[in-house]
Design an enzyme around this catalytic site. Structure first.
Site, short mmCIF file in Angstrom:
data_model
loop_
_atom_site.label_atom_id
_atom_site.label_comp_id
_atom_site.label_asym_id
_atom_site.label_seq_id
_atom_site.Cartn_x
_atom_site.Cartn_y
_atom_site.Cartn_z
N CYS A 286 -34.04 4.20 -5.23
CA CYS A 286 -34.01 4.86 -3.93
C CYS A 286 -35.36 5.54 -3.68
CB CYS A 286 -32.86 5.85 -3.83
SG CYS A 286 -32.80 7.09 -5.15
N SER A 319 -34.12 6.89 -9.20
CA SER A 319 -34.89 7.50 -8.11
C SER A 319 -36.35 7.12 -8.21
CB SER A 319 -34.77 9.03 -8.18
OG SER A 319 -35.49 9.53 -9.31
N ASP A 320 -37.03 7.10 -7.06
CA ASP A 320 -38.48 7.06 -7.12
C ASP A 320 -38.93 8.36 -7.80
OD1 ASP A 320 -41.09 6.35 -6.83
OD2 ASP A 320 -41.01 6.03 -4.67
N CYS A 321 -40.04 8.30 -8.48
CA CYS A 321 -40.38 9.39 -9.40
C CYS A 321 -40.54 10.73 -8.71
CB CYS A 321 -41.62 9.02 -10.19
SG CYS A 321 -41.32 7.61 -11.28
N SER A 323 -38.30 12.33 -6.99
CA SER A 323 -37.64 12.42 -5.69
C SER A 323 -36.75 13.65 -5.57
CB SER A 323 -36.80 11.16 -5.43
OG SER A 323 -37.63 10.06 -5.18
#
Length: 681
Positions: A286, A319-321, A323
């Site tokens: 995401c 998650s995108d890092c 986030s």
């Protein structure tokens, strides 16, 4: 009675002592590589447990005769709450006392095994043992081949090299690739990472590349998808409506994409649906941004209801890092404290946090009653079933023999070369200039800032390629090459270098100009004209072209903007025609373009680069005329369509006339024009 109580207590103590003797000792357990006798490619190796001072037979999760579900439950049940939360970040720290090793989840394989990952991580790396891996063209180029078989074959080669590197202790098994965001603006710096602007093509590419990465021949489907063995685990990202980095103060971490339900279904979600349903991808990432006000990684409808529910994802959601940290610190989502944000994300269906919020705050969220320990158990189940399917626990006999000889093989390098051939696009071939006749063309002047390029051609999310072949290296195989830079850099600000290039062009049978942009522009402010071929550069290249009737323009790098120039510059027109050809990328995404006012904007941007007084006077006269025309046209447009904006759902709604006037007149305090330049709220 007292004697009976004493007797019972004594029996219990003896039983406890006996159980303790049968239980594994934890005093000397050390899961660091220095305590192991070799590199182990699987957790459940009897010798590994012996090295750690443990008896593998004691651990049910290593019993391969049982189902993955039973084994993973045994593994999770052995952990304390604190141990559990240490496994749900991108660095899973392991639990030495039960033989569970540390694992780094973050590796990349966008167009070859990459060196990109967590800072100081050894998830995937190169050194003397594995100095490089096959580097394929960036996805935007590979997609241009429209060859689905090629897309899947590339995935197969990349995953073979990844498994070989894993056997050598140089790679992980989970790769957060591909990027399948639909490009809504060709100036977006990350366009090169993606398969392009068409949702169906993007989804088709995703399904094929993912199948290439993941599928084991003969096991492409099973009765129970959650037990299907896979080669490596892919990840489709960034979900969803994510296609902006930095633009007029808008930032990817806080951007709120305002998207209709129709556009979400037909454009932004469609590639991900195809990736999950057709590609059976094992992970989805995401994105940072909000969608209609809700952070993507905290949206239950997007994650739990759609990905895992409607589309039936067989894997994990990451998650995108950072986030979750962005939700708290940047977006101020619901003014949440860290524990609140963690609970929102986990309840939405986020299994793995690329960051440290889960590992730092999930236990506190449990203690505060915001999530339950069962929520963490569910996330761990999704994660460790994936690792079971990858052979992280039991190994994979099919790939045990892979080693250094399977990385950078001649066959793999030839496939990368073929992908480049198929992905190249010939924009124009005036007078049948190409192909060059090697019987007639004996000397070639190869000029331009990228004429001797190496790393600029590799793109981002790159690894270390097996070898580099620069343009001058390539042309040298066919003719004698006269090399001259022509420009000091890709912006061509140093005009003094044009004279050696002109001399080289004059003495050669053909001239090849190699230009384009590089990674310095990848995350830069993207509303700019002439990203690589500013007017000074155009003038310089025209000088080169005048020295030789056979000239070829090659655009390499990471974007498409300067390739438009390849239509052929009309050397007799230095006005709107020339500049609009070069600058058209600044407005290519707009559905409505007021050509006169747009011409003013583009001319104004390019004017600052012109150093010739006569030409500058000519341009200034044109600008003054177009300003008057543009202001009148803009006034009419504003009065008749005061609130009308170019429709670009999920992107920026802009009135091109207002943009031109705003930039030309420097009206920084004009609130009305500011509103036209902002994303619609």
């Amino acid at each position: 009675m007292a004697k009976i109580s004493f007797l019972l207590c004594s029996i219990l103590v003896l039983l406890a002592i006996s159980e303790a003797r049968n239980a594994p000792s934890i005093a000397t357990i050390n899961d660091s590589p220095s305590n192991l006798t070799k590199i182990y490619t699987k957790i459940c190796d009897p010798q590994r447990f012996n090295d750690l001072g443990l008896d593998m037979d004691y651990f049910t999760y290593c019993d391969s005769s049982l189902s993955y579900g039973v084994r993973v439950k045994d593994l999770i049940d052995r952990m304390t709450l604190m141990e559990k939360v240490q496994q749900i970040g991108d660095t899973a720290y392991g639990v030495p006392r039960i033989g569970l090793a540390k694992y780094e989840w973050w590796s990349e394989a966008l167009h070859g095994v990459s060196k990109v990952g967590q800072l100081n991580s050894k998830a995937t790396f190169f050194d003397d043992v594995v100095p490089g891996a096959t580097s394929f063209p960036c996805p935007i180029t590979t997609t241009a081949s429209f060859n689905q078989t090629l897309w899947k074959t590339i995935g197969q080669v990349v995953s073979t090299e990844a498994r070989a590197m894993y056997n050598l202790g140089h790679a992980g098994l989970t790769f957060w690739s591909p990027n399948i965001n639909v490009v809504r603006d060709p100036r977006w710096g990350r366009t090169l990472e993606t398969p392009g602007e068409d949702p169906f093509v993007v989804g088709t590419y995703a399904a094929n590349y993912v199948r290439g990465l993941q599928d084991i021949e003969g096991l492409e489907s099973t009765d129970d998808p959650n037990s299907r063995p896979v080669k490596v685990a892919a990840c489709c990202k960034h979900y969803a409506a994510y296609d902006v980095d930095s633009w007029l103060g808008v930032d990817r971490t806080t951007y709120d994409a305002l998207v209709t339900e129709q556009d979400m279904l037909e454009t932004f979600q469609k590639p991900f649906e195809m990736c999950v349903k057709e590609g059976d991808v094992m992970s989805v990432m995401c994105s940072f941004n909000r969608i209609n006000g809700i952070p993507a990684c905290a949206d239950q409808k997007l994650l739990k209801d759609t990905l895992r529910g409607e589309w039936d994802l067989h894997g994990y959601i990451v998650s995108d890092c950072d986030s979750i940290e962005v939700m708290v610190d940047n977006q101020k989502w619901l003014h949440d404290e860290p524990e609140d944000a963690v609970s929102q994300a986990m309840k939405a269906g986020l299994d793995l946090d690329c960051g440290n919020y889960y590992t730092n705050y999930a236990d506190k969220a449990v203690m505060q009653g915001k999530i339950s320990e069962k929520d963490i158990d569910e996330a761990l189940k999704n994660l460790y079933i994936v690792l079971m399917r990858l052979g992280f626990f039991d190994g994979s006999s099919k790939y045990e023999s892979l080693g250094k000889q399977d990385v950078c093989s001649d066959e793999n390098i030839e496939l990368a070369t073929q992908a480049a051939r198929e992905g190249m696009v010939l924009l124009k071939n005036l007078n049948g200039t190409l192909p060059l006749n090697t019987d007639e063309i004996k000397t070639i002047a190869v000029v331009g800032p990228h004429a001797n390029a190496t790393t600029a051609m590799i793109g981002n999310y790159e690894g270390i390629p097996c070898k580099y072949t620069s343009p001058i290296d390539g042309f040298s195989k066919y003719a004698e090459v006269q090399y001259a830079m022509g420009c000091g850099d890709i912006m061509c600000k140093n005009a003094s270098l044009i004279f050696p290039a002109m001399q080289a062009a004059k003495n050669a049978d053909a001239t090849v100009i190699v230009a384009g942009i590089d990674l310095n522009f990848l995350y830069a402010e993207i509303f700019m004209c002439l990203l690589s071929l500013r007017v000074g550069g155009i003038t310089n290249y025209e000088s080169l072209m005048s020295m030789n009737i056979t000239h070829i323009y090659i655009c390499i790098g990471v974007c498409v903007e300067s390739a438009i120039w390849a239509e052929e510059v009309d050397k007799h027109v230095l006005g709107v025609s020339l500049l609009r050809k070069v600058c058209v990328e600044s407005a290519i995404w707009a559905e409505e373009v007021d050509k006169h006012v747009l011409g003013v904007s583009l001319l104004w941007k390019c004017l600052s680069q012109v150093s010739f007084p006569v030409v500058k006077f000519l341009f200034t006269s044109i600008v003054i005329y177009l300003i008057l025309v543009g202001v009148v046209r803009m006034y009419i447009a504003v009065t008749q369509r005061k609130h009308r904006k170019v429709k670009e759902v999920g992107k920026f709604k802009m009135n091109v006339g207002a943009i031109a006037f705003y930039q030309l007149m420097q009206v920084r305090q004009a609130e009305y024009f500011r509103q036209l330049l902002k994303p619609v709220t």
